[in-house]
Design a protein around this motif. Structure first.
Motif, PDB file in Angstrom:
ATOM      1  N   PRO A  15       0.837  -1.440  -0.199  1.00 19.64           N
ATOM      2  CA  PRO A  15      -0.112   0.028  -0.043  1.00 19.64           C
ATOM      3  C   PRO A  15       0.764   1.314   0.038  1.00 19.64           C
ATOM      4  O   PRO A  15       1.740   1.268   0.728  1.00 19.64           O
ATOM      5  CB  PRO A  15      -0.599  -0.035   1.297  1.00 19.64           C
ATOM      6  CG  PRO A  15       0.102  -0.867   2.183  1.00 19.64           C
ATOM      7  CD  PRO A  15       0.705  -1.865   1.350  1.00 19.64           C
ATOM      8  N   ARG A  16       0.402   2.105  -0.799  1.00 17.72           N
ATOM      9  CA  ARG A  16       0.833   3.610  -0.730  1.00 17.72           C
ATOM     10  C   ARG A  16       0.521   4.464   0.634  1.00 17.72           C
ATOM     11  O   ARG A  16       0.992   5.336   0.743  1.00 17.72           O
ATOM     12  CB  ARG A  16       0.836   4.278  -2.040  1.00 17.72           C
ATOM     13  CG  ARG A  16       1.649   3.833  -3.161  1.00 17.72           C
ATOM     14  CD  ARG A  16       1.470   4.259  -4.371  1.00 17.72           C
ATOM     15  NE  ARG A  16      -0.153   4.055  -4.821  1.00 17.72           N
ATOM     16  CZ  ARG A  16      -0.378   3.758  -6.089  1.00 17.72           C
ATOM     17  NH1 ARG A  16       0.196   4.450  -7.005  1.00 17.72           N
ATOM     18  NH2 ARG A  16      -1.539   3.483  -6.042  1.00 17.72           N
ATOM     19  N   SER A  17      -0.768   4.210   0.904  1.00 18.06           N
ATOM     20  CA  SER A  17      -1.458   5.024   1.790  1.00 18.06           C
ATOM     21  C   SER A  17      -1.216   4.524   3.270  1.00 18.06           C
ATOM     22  O   SER A  17      -1.888   5.256   4.037  1.00 18.06           O
ATOM     23  CB  SER A  17      -2.940   5.276   1.426  1.00 18.06           C
ATOM     24  OG  SER A  17      -3.356   4.036   1.682  1.00 18.06           O
ATOM     25  N   LEU A  18      -0.630   3.608   3.491  1.00 17.74           N
ATOM     26  CA  LEU A  18      -0.416   2.991   4.962  1.00 17.74           C
ATOM     27  C   LEU A  18       0.961   3.028   5.308  1.00 17.74           C
ATOM     28  O   LEU A  18       1.875   2.567   4.717  1.00 17.74           O
ATOM     29  CB  LEU A  18      -1.052   1.726   5.116  1.00 17.74           C
ATOM     30  CG  LEU A  18      -2.409   1.742   5.280  1.00 17.74           C
ATOM     31  CD1 LEU A  18      -3.097   0.650   4.141  1.00 17.74           C
ATOM     32  CD2 LEU A  18      -3.006   1.217   6.727  1.00 17.74           C
ATOM     33  N   TYR A  63      -5.888  -4.455   2.458  1.00 15.23           N
ATOM     34  CA  TYR A  63      -6.743  -4.246   1.387  1.00 15.23           C
ATOM     35  C   TYR A  63      -8.259  -3.366   1.559  1.00 15.23           C
ATOM     36  O   TYR A  63      -8.396  -2.303   0.983  1.00 15.23           O
ATOM     37  CB  TYR A  63      -7.225  -5.344   0.742  1.00 15.23           C
ATOM     38  CG  TYR A  63      -6.076  -5.878  -0.458  1.00 15.23           C
ATOM     39  CD1 TYR A  63      -5.481  -5.270  -1.328  1.00 15.23           C
ATOM     40  CD2 TYR A  63      -5.596  -7.077  -0.249  1.00 15.23           C
ATOM     41  CE1 TYR A  63      -4.627  -5.432  -2.330  1.00 15.23           C
ATOM     42  CE2 TYR A  63      -4.606  -7.663  -1.252  1.00 15.23           C
ATOM     43  CZ  TYR A  63      -4.021  -6.763  -2.251  1.00 15.23           C
ATOM     44  OH  TYR A  63      -3.267  -7.213  -3.117  1.00 15.23           O
ATOM     45  N   GLU A  65      -8.388  -1.461   4.148  1.00 15.21           N
ATOM     46  CA  GLU A  65      -8.030  -0.141   4.491  1.00 15.21           C
ATOM     47  C   GLU A  65      -7.672   0.603   3.305  1.00 15.21           C
ATOM     48  O   GLU A  65      -8.011   1.845   3.207  1.00 15.21           O
ATOM     49  CB  GLU A  65      -6.821  -0.262   5.536  1.00 15.21           C
ATOM     50  CG  GLU A  65      -6.384   1.162   6.009  1.00 15.21           C
ATOM     51  CD  GLU A  65      -7.602   1.817   6.949  1.00 15.21           C
ATOM     52  OE1 GLU A  65      -7.687   3.138   7.122  1.00 15.21           O
ATOM     53  OE2 GLU A  65      -8.443   1.046   7.849  1.00 15.21           O
ATOM     54  N   MET A  66      -7.124   0.290   2.428  1.00 12.31           N
ATOM     55  CA  MET A  66      -6.688   0.732   1.237  1.00 12.31           C
ATOM     56  C   MET A  66      -7.854   1.304   0.518  1.00 12.31           C
ATOM     57  O   MET A  66      -7.979   2.323  -0.093  1.00 12.31           O
ATOM     58  CB  MET A  66      -5.827  -0.242   0.387  1.00 12.31           C
ATOM     59  CG  MET A  66      -4.546  -0.260   0.763  1.00 12.31           C
ATOM     60  SD  MET A  66      -3.550  -1.748  -0.007  1.00 12.31           S
ATOM     61  CE  MET A  66      -3.424  -0.962  -1.497  1.00 12.31           C
ATOM     62  N   ARG A  67      -9.010   0.225   0.398  1.00  9.84           N
ATOM     63  CA  ARG A  67      -9.993   0.614  -0.151  1.00  9.84           C
ATOM     64  C   ARG A  67     -10.974   1.748   0.468  1.00  9.84           C
ATOM     65  O   ARG A  67     -11.331   2.571  -0.262  1.00  9.84           O
ATOM     66  CB  ARG A  67     -10.947  -0.728  -0.428  1.00  9.84           C
ATOM     67  CG  ARG A  67     -12.225  -0.571  -1.334  1.00  9.84           C
ATOM     68  CD  ARG A  67     -13.132  -1.626  -1.489  1.00  9.84           C
ATOM     69  NE  ARG A  67     -13.840  -2.089  -0.136  1.00  9.84           N
ATOM     70  CZ  ARG A  67     -13.930  -3.093   0.328  1.00  9.84           C
ATOM     71  NH1 ARG A  67     -13.527  -4.059  -0.343  1.00  9.84           N
ATOM     72  NH2 ARG A  67     -14.331  -3.483   1.602  1.00  9.84           N
ATOM     73  N   ARG A  69      -9.611   4.332   2.064  1.00 12.98           N
ATOM     74  CA  ARG A  69      -8.971   5.345   2.080  1.00 12.98           C
ATOM     75  C   ARG A  69      -9.065   5.769   0.467  1.00 12.98           C
ATOM     76  O   ARG A  69      -8.523   6.942   0.017  1.00 12.98           O
ATOM     77  CB  ARG A  69      -7.486   5.076   2.293  1.00 12.98           C
ATOM     78  CG  ARG A  69      -7.301   5.063   4.074  1.00 12.98           C
ATOM     79  CD  ARG A  69      -6.059   4.922   4.363  1.00 12.98           C
ATOM     80  NE  ARG A  69      -5.894   4.726   5.730  1.00 12.98           N
ATOM     81  CZ  ARG A  69      -4.937   5.082   6.403  1.00 12.98           C
ATOM     82  NH1 ARG A  69      -3.580   5.505   5.739  1.00 12.98           N
ATOM     83  NH2 ARG A  69      -4.727   4.946   7.706  1.00 12.98           N
ATOM     84  N   GLU A  71      -7.400   4.298  -2.089  1.00 21.13           N
ATOM     85  CA  GLU A  71      -6.321   3.672  -2.954  1.00 21.13           C
ATOM     86  C   GLU A  71      -6.947   2.758  -4.019  1.00 21.13           C
ATOM     87  O   GLU A  71      -6.224   2.635  -5.166  1.00 21.13           O
ATOM     88  CB  GLU A  71      -5.262   3.283  -2.239  1.00 21.13           C
ATOM     89  CG  GLU A  71      -4.034   3.000  -2.730  1.00 21.13           C
ATOM     90  CD  GLU A  71      -2.932   2.684  -1.839  1.00 21.13           C
ATOM     91  OE1 GLU A  71      -1.836   1.881  -2.186  1.00 21.13           O
ATOM     92  OE2 GLU A  71      -2.823   2.957  -0.581  1.00 21.13           O
TER      93      GLU A  71
END
Length: 84
Positions: A15-18, A63, A65-67, A69, A71
Motif C-alpha cells: 500500500p501507498r497510503s499506509l 486491502y 483499509e486501502m479501499r 482510503r 487507494e
C-alpha cells in the motif's frame, strides 16, 4: 509479539497510503484474533499455519483499509461483469 511481520505482509500487498506503523497495528490486532480463534499464542512464531493465517488475514485487512482510503477502486468492471 506478532505472528507475522510487516515485511511478510508487504510481500502480498504494497500500500501507498499506509505506513509501516499502521500495518504493524493491523498485524497486532490480527495476531490476537488468530491466537484467540485457534487457541494458540501470539508468541508462537514457529507455527507455520498460524503465521500463514496472520499474513493473509493482515493482507486482507490492509486491502480493506486501502479501499476505505480510496487507494483501491470500490468497483471494477471487466467486460460484462462488475465486481464490488
Amino acid at each position: 509479539m506478532a505472528l507475522c511481520s510487516v515485511a511478510e505482509v508487504k510481500t502480498e500487498v504494497n500500500p501507498r497510503s499506509l505506513s509501516d506503523e499502521e500495518i504493524s497495528n493491523i498485524i497486532t490486532r490480527v495476531s490476537r484474533s488468530v491466537a484467540t480463534q485457534t487457541g494458540g499464542s501470539v508468541d508462537d512464531s514457529s507455527n507455520d499455519l498460524l503465521n500463514l493465517a496472520c499474513i493473509h488475514l493482515s493482507a486482507a485487512a490492509v486491502y480493506r483499509e486501502m479501499r476505505a482510503r480510496g487507494e483501491l477502486a470500490a468497483r471494477v468492471k471487466m467486460g460484462n461483469s462488475e465486481q464490488q
